[in-house]
Every structure is written in C-alpha cells, then in structure tokens.
Design a protein around this motif. Structure first.
Motif, PDB file in Angstrom:
ATOM      1  N   TYR A   1      -5.962  -0.384   5.781  1.00  0.00           N
ATOM      2  CA  TYR A   1      -5.256  -0.956   6.113  1.00  0.00           C
ATOM      3  C   TYR A   1      -3.981  -0.500   7.021  1.00  0.00           C
ATOM      4  O   TYR A   1      -3.400  -1.091   7.463  1.00  0.00           O
ATOM      5  CB  TYR A   1      -4.625  -1.795   4.808  1.00  0.00           C
ATOM      6  N   GLU A   2      -3.984   0.824   6.989  1.00  0.00           N
ATOM      7  CA  GLU A   2      -2.932   1.493   7.743  1.00  0.00           C
ATOM      8  C   GLU A   2      -3.296   3.085   7.828  1.00  0.00           C
ATOM      9  O   GLU A   2      -4.132   3.486   7.060  1.00  0.00           O
ATOM     10  CB  GLU A   2      -1.388   1.266   7.053  1.00  0.00           C
ATOM     11  N   THR A   3      -2.420   3.781   8.538  1.00  0.00           N
ATOM     12  CA  THR A   3      -2.689   5.337   8.567  1.00  0.00           C
ATOM     13  C   THR A   3      -2.936   6.105   7.174  1.00  0.00           C
ATOM     14  O   THR A   3      -3.541   6.868   7.102  1.00  0.00           O
ATOM     15  CB  THR A   3      -1.427   6.128   9.445  1.00  0.00           C
ATOM     16  N   PHE A   4      -1.932   5.708   6.237  1.00  0.00           N
ATOM     17  CA  PHE A   4      -2.095   6.641   5.028  1.00  0.00           C
ATOM     18  C   PHE A   4      -3.324   6.202   4.276  1.00  0.00           C
ATOM     19  O   PHE A   4      -3.766   6.962   3.196  1.00  0.00           O
ATOM     20  CB  PHE A   4      -0.920   6.016   3.927  1.00  0.00           C
TER      21      PHE A   4
ATOM     22  N   PRO B   1      -0.334  -9.404  -9.300  1.00  0.00           N
ATOM     23  CA  PRO B   1      -1.064  -7.971  -9.856  1.00  0.00           C
ATOM     24  C   PRO B   1      -2.435  -8.043  -9.203  1.00  0.00           C
ATOM     25  O   PRO B   1      -3.056  -6.820  -9.091  1.00  0.00           O
ATOM     26  CB  PRO B   1      -1.340  -8.321 -11.352  1.00  0.00           C
ATOM     27  N   ASP B   2      -3.068  -8.910  -8.482  1.00  0.00           N
ATOM     28  CA  ASP B   2      -4.334  -8.836  -7.968  1.00  0.00           C
ATOM     29  C   ASP B   2      -4.557  -8.770  -6.347  1.00  0.00           C
ATOM     30  O   ASP B   2      -5.363  -9.005  -5.826  1.00  0.00           O
ATOM     31  CB  ASP B   2      -5.457 -10.028  -8.209  1.00  0.00           C
ATOM     32  N   GLN B   3      -3.205  -8.656  -5.777  1.00  0.00           N
ATOM     33  CA  GLN B   3      -2.795  -8.530  -4.598  1.00  0.00           C
ATOM     34  C   GLN B   3      -2.568  -7.088  -4.090  1.00  0.00           C
ATOM     35  O   GLN B   3      -2.123  -6.377  -4.993  1.00  0.00           O
ATOM     36  CB  GLN B   3      -2.087  -9.608  -3.898  1.00  0.00           C
ATOM     37  N   MET B   4      -2.561  -6.679  -2.764  1.00  0.00           N
ATOM     38  CA  MET B   4      -2.188  -5.619  -2.218  1.00  0.00           C
ATOM     39  C   MET B   4      -0.607  -5.667  -1.976  1.00  0.00           C
ATOM     40  O   MET B   4      -0.189  -6.838  -1.612  1.00  0.00           O
ATOM     41  CB  MET B   4      -2.746  -5.302  -0.745  1.00  0.00           C
ATOM     42  N   VAL B   5      -0.037  -4.708  -2.110  1.00  0.00           N
ATOM     43  CA  VAL B   5       1.864  -4.372  -1.980  1.00  0.00           C
ATOM     44  C   VAL B   5       1.810  -3.311  -1.059  1.00  0.00           C
ATOM     45  O   VAL B   5       1.364  -2.308  -1.245  1.00  0.00           O
ATOM     46  CB  VAL B   5       2.435  -4.521  -2.998  1.00  0.00           C
ATOM     47  N   ARG B   6       2.837  -3.445   0.029  1.00  0.00           N
ATOM     48  CA  ARG B   6       2.873  -2.612   0.901  1.00  0.00           C
ATOM     49  C   ARG B   6       4.582  -2.618   1.076  1.00  0.00           C
ATOM     50  O   ARG B   6       5.263  -3.593   1.029  1.00  0.00           O
ATOM     51  CB  ARG B   6       2.232  -2.742   2.146  1.00  0.00           C
ATOM     52  N   PHE B   7       4.875  -1.311   1.470  1.00  0.00           N
ATOM     53  CA  PHE B   7       6.177  -0.940   1.848  1.00  0.00           C
ATOM     54  C   PHE B   7       6.601  -0.806   3.347  1.00  0.00           C
ATOM     55  O   PHE B   7       5.538  -0.494   3.993  1.00  0.00           O
ATOM     56  CB  PHE B   7       6.811   0.427   1.072  1.00  0.00           C
ATOM     57  N   ILE B   8       7.489  -1.602   3.903  1.00  0.00           N
ATOM     58  CA  ILE B   8       7.726  -1.506   5.296  1.00  0.00           C
ATOM     59  C   ILE B   8       9.116  -1.120   5.320  1.00  0.00           C
ATOM     60  O   ILE B   8      10.171  -1.533   4.629  1.00  0.00           O
ATOM     61  CB  ILE B   8       7.613  -2.798   6.007  1.00  0.00           C
ATOM     62  N   ALA B   9       9.662  -0.295   6.528  1.00  0.00           N
ATOM     63  CA  ALA B   9      10.873  -0.170   6.742  1.00  0.00           C
ATOM     64  C   ALA B   9      11.101  -0.142   8.362  1.00  0.00           C
ATOM     65  O   ALA B   9      10.222   0.228   9.120  1.00  0.00           O
ATOM     66  CB  ALA B   9      10.988   1.379   6.449  1.00  0.00           C
TER      67      ALA B   9
ATOM     68  N   GLY C   1       9.377   1.479  11.252  1.00  0.00           N
ATOM     69  CA  GLY C   1       9.370   2.802  11.349  1.00  0.00           C
ATOM     70  C   GLY C   1       8.379   3.359  10.631  1.00  0.00           C
ATOM     71  O   GLY C   1       7.892   4.293  10.815  1.00  0.00           O
ATOM     72  N   VAL C   2       8.059   2.791   9.389  1.00  0.00           N
ATOM     73  CA  VAL C   2       7.152   2.970   8.604  1.00  0.00           C
ATOM     74  C   VAL C   2       6.252   1.932   7.718  1.00  0.00           C
ATOM     75  O   VAL C   2       7.299   0.845   7.489  1.00  0.00           O
ATOM     76  CB  VAL C   2       7.314   4.257   7.496  1.00  0.00           C
ATOM     77  N   ALA C   3       5.272   2.012   7.327  1.00  0.00           N
ATOM     78  CA  ALA C   3       4.436   1.026   6.601  1.00  0.00           C
ATOM     79  C   ALA C   3       3.417   1.433   5.876  1.00  0.00           C
ATOM     80  O   ALA C   3       2.431   2.312   6.496  1.00  0.00           O
ATOM     81  CB  ALA C   3       4.052  -0.343   7.429  1.00  0.00           C
ATOM     82  N   PHE C   4       3.241   1.379   4.556  1.00  0.00           N
ATOM     83  CA  PHE C   4       1.986   1.861   3.971  1.00  0.00           C
ATOM     84  C   PHE C   4       1.687   1.056   2.386  1.00  0.00           C
ATOM     85  O   PHE C   4       2.762   0.388   2.198  1.00  0.00           O
ATOM     86  CB  PHE C   4       2.254   3.246   3.688  1.00  0.00           C
TER      87      PHE C   4
END
Length: 108
Positions: free
Chosen positions: A12-15, A84-92, A101-104
């Motif tokens: 889903y992303e680099t990390f 709870p059954d979904q993906m959660v991501r952080f974005i800045a 600047g970042v998303a994971f």
C-alpha cells in the motif's frame, strides 16, 4: 532479515515492503513529521482491495498545527476502534510543497 516477496502480500505504500513497525517506530515517524511542521491526518480504507482500487476515507479533518504525538496517536487509535476491520494510515501534509510529506499504514 529476509526481504518480503512482492507477490505474497499487498503493498500500500513504501513502508509496507518492510516488517510491521513497532509502536515506538510509529511514534518516532509521527514525531519526525510534526518536527517538520507538517499537518497530520488519519485515513481508513476497506482491506483486501488493491492500492489502485482502494479509496481512503478521511477520519475527521487534518489536525492543522498539532504538536502532540500523543494526540495524533489517540486519533489513530480512535479510528481503529471505530473501524476495526479496516486499514488505518497516518499522513502528514507539507504546506510548503503542498503535498504529502509522509504516509504509511499503521493498521493493516
């Protein structure tokens, strides 16, 4: 450390090419983003779709000017409890370059 095979897991992303981050590593990534002056946000999406097909829904508005890592982590946890059954991501968001600047993904 073994490298993950691309075809075995969805990316889903680099990390996502690295092992799952520990809570302390997530905390440090968020602290870095806040130190850069970037605006944090949290998003969620249904699991199982490809990166091209998934639509990320914003969890509340971006937290403009937020300086507390704990406040950001609390919103990530609240989103995860609500979905709870979904993906959660952080974005800045970087105001200067007007881009992310970042998303994971925090919760896969």
């Amino acid at each position: 450390m073994a490298i993950q095979a691309y075809h075995l897991t969805k990316k889903y992303e680099t990390f996502s090419y690295l092992p799952q981050m520990t809570p302390e590593q997530v905390r440090r990534q968020i602290a870095y983003a806040l130190a850069q002056g970037w605006n944090p946000a949290v998003e969620h999406a249904v699991k199982g779709t490809s990166a091209k097909e998934s639509f990320w829904h914003m969890w509340k508005l971006p937290m403009f000017g937020e300086q507390s890592v704990d406040a950001v982590l609390a919103e990530i946890e609240a989103c995860h409890r609500e979905f709870p059954d979904q993906m959660v991501r952080f974005i800045a968001y970087d105001n200067y370059s007007q881009s992310q600047g970042v998303a994971f993904v925090v919760y896969r």
